[in-house]
Structures are given as C-alpha cells and as structure tokens.
Motif scaffolding. Structure first.
Motif, PDB file in Angstrom:
ATOM      1  N   TRP A   1      -3.529   4.899   4.134  1.00 45.52           N
ATOM      2  CA  TRP A   1      -2.897   3.832   3.344  1.00 45.52           C
ATOM      3  C   TRP A   1      -3.849   3.390   2.261  1.00 45.52           C
ATOM      4  O   TRP A   1      -5.002   3.058   2.540  1.00 45.52           O
ATOM      5  N   GLN A   2      -3.348   3.374   1.036  1.00 43.95           N
ATOM      6  CA  GLN A   2      -4.214   3.125  -0.109  1.00 43.95           C
ATOM      7  C   GLN A   2      -3.583   2.135  -1.072  1.00 43.95           C
ATOM      8  O   GLN A   2      -2.362   2.037  -1.164  1.00 43.95           O
ATOM      9  N   LEU A   3      -4.443   1.453  -1.812  1.00 42.46           N
ATOM     10  CA  LEU A   3      -3.976   0.611  -2.897  1.00 42.46           C
ATOM     11  C   LEU A   3      -3.497   1.505  -4.029  1.00 42.46           C
ATOM     12  O   LEU A   3      -3.817   2.692  -4.084  1.00 42.46           O
TER      13      LEU A   3
ATOM     14  N   GLN B   1       0.839  -1.186   0.000  1.00 39.80           N
ATOM     15  CA  GLN B   1       0.000   0.000   0.000  1.00 39.80           C
ATOM     16  C   GLN B   1       0.877   1.239   0.000  1.00 39.80           C
ATOM     17  O   GLN B   1       2.043   1.195   0.389  1.00 39.80           O
TER      18      GLN B   1
END
Length: 153
Positions: free
Chosen positions: A32-34, A21
């Motif tokens: 937190w991101q893809l 991430q």
C-alpha cells in the motif's frame, strides 16, 4: 555516482480524514502506497509528485505546495541505496473524486480509503509508522522528519 534514490508523493484523504492509498501490483514488501513515485533524473520533488499523481490517478493536482514530511531510509539487502522522499499535502477528496480515480493497472489495482488504525494490519510496520507521521504532520501543521524508513527491519 548514485548514492540515493528519491521519491515524491501527495497525501490525500477522504472528507473524514481517512488516508487514501493505492495497492501496488509490483511490490509485495510495500503493498500500500501513497500517490507518487520515483523522481526522474533532473526532476524536482514537486514536479515528481504532480506527474506521478496524474499518471497514477488521473488527478491534475495544482497545489498549493505544502510539505508534510521528508522521509529517509538507509539502504538494505532489498534496495542497495538510501531513499529520500517528500510527502506533500494533497488535501481531501470527495467520494465522487475517489470513485473516479483512473488507476494505471500496470502499477496499481486498487485505491482504498480506511481509518488510520485499519491500515496497520495491511502494511509493514515501517510503512504504517510513516503514515502515522504524515497524519500527525497534517494534524499539527508541523512538517515531519521521518528518518527510520529503512529497508531492513
């Protein structure tokens, strides 16, 4: 008339199936991101995932096109539109590939790979539940429909 916004992303792990991430510099609520982002007008989900992957990591991903999950969230105070998302399989990256990611500092300041349980402390519950659903979809080979990614808890 805008009724919903849409996003598309790619789900990557390391060679041990630990999720990758990116830490967003612009979002305290979704830190937190893809790898992925919001669709441009007229853009198809797969094209969005590929464009965003190139912009955010420097990876020129080509496929194949495998849908892991569709995501839906109701609007809330923070974001007044419903959210529809598509999570595609990105595969496994080597340690060298992860080290060589070229992050856009205007969007992300860190890429991190952790075992799934360690992500729980770092993310809002709805984001972690989505991550769990995506991991299960990859494990089972059955795409997930995750429909509780709502803006208000």
């Amino acid at each position: 008339m805008l009724k919903a916004t849409a996003f598309a992303c790619l789900f990557f792990t390391d060679e041990h199936d630990n999720p990758l991430q990116l830490r967003a510099v612009y979002s305290r609520t979704h830190p937190w991101q893809l790898v992925g982002g919001t669709m441009d007008p007229g853009e198809r989900p797969w094209d969005t995932a590929l464009r965003e992957c190139q912009e955010e990591t420097g990876i020129a991903f080509e496929g194949p096109t495998t849908l892991l999950a569709s995501v839906f969230g109701r609007p809330g105070k923070e974001w007044p539109y419903a959210t529809i998302g598509f999570v595609f399989e990105g595969g496994r990256l080597t340690c060298d590939q992860i080290r060589s990611l070229a992050l856009d500092p205007a969007e992300h300041d860190e890429a991190r790979v952790l075992p799934l349980p360690e992500w729980q402390e770092l993310m809002p519950q709805r984001d972690f539940a989505r991550l769990e659903a995506v991991m299960e979809a990859r494990r089972s080979g059955t795409a997930a429909f995750f429909d509780s990614w709502d803006w208000d808890d």
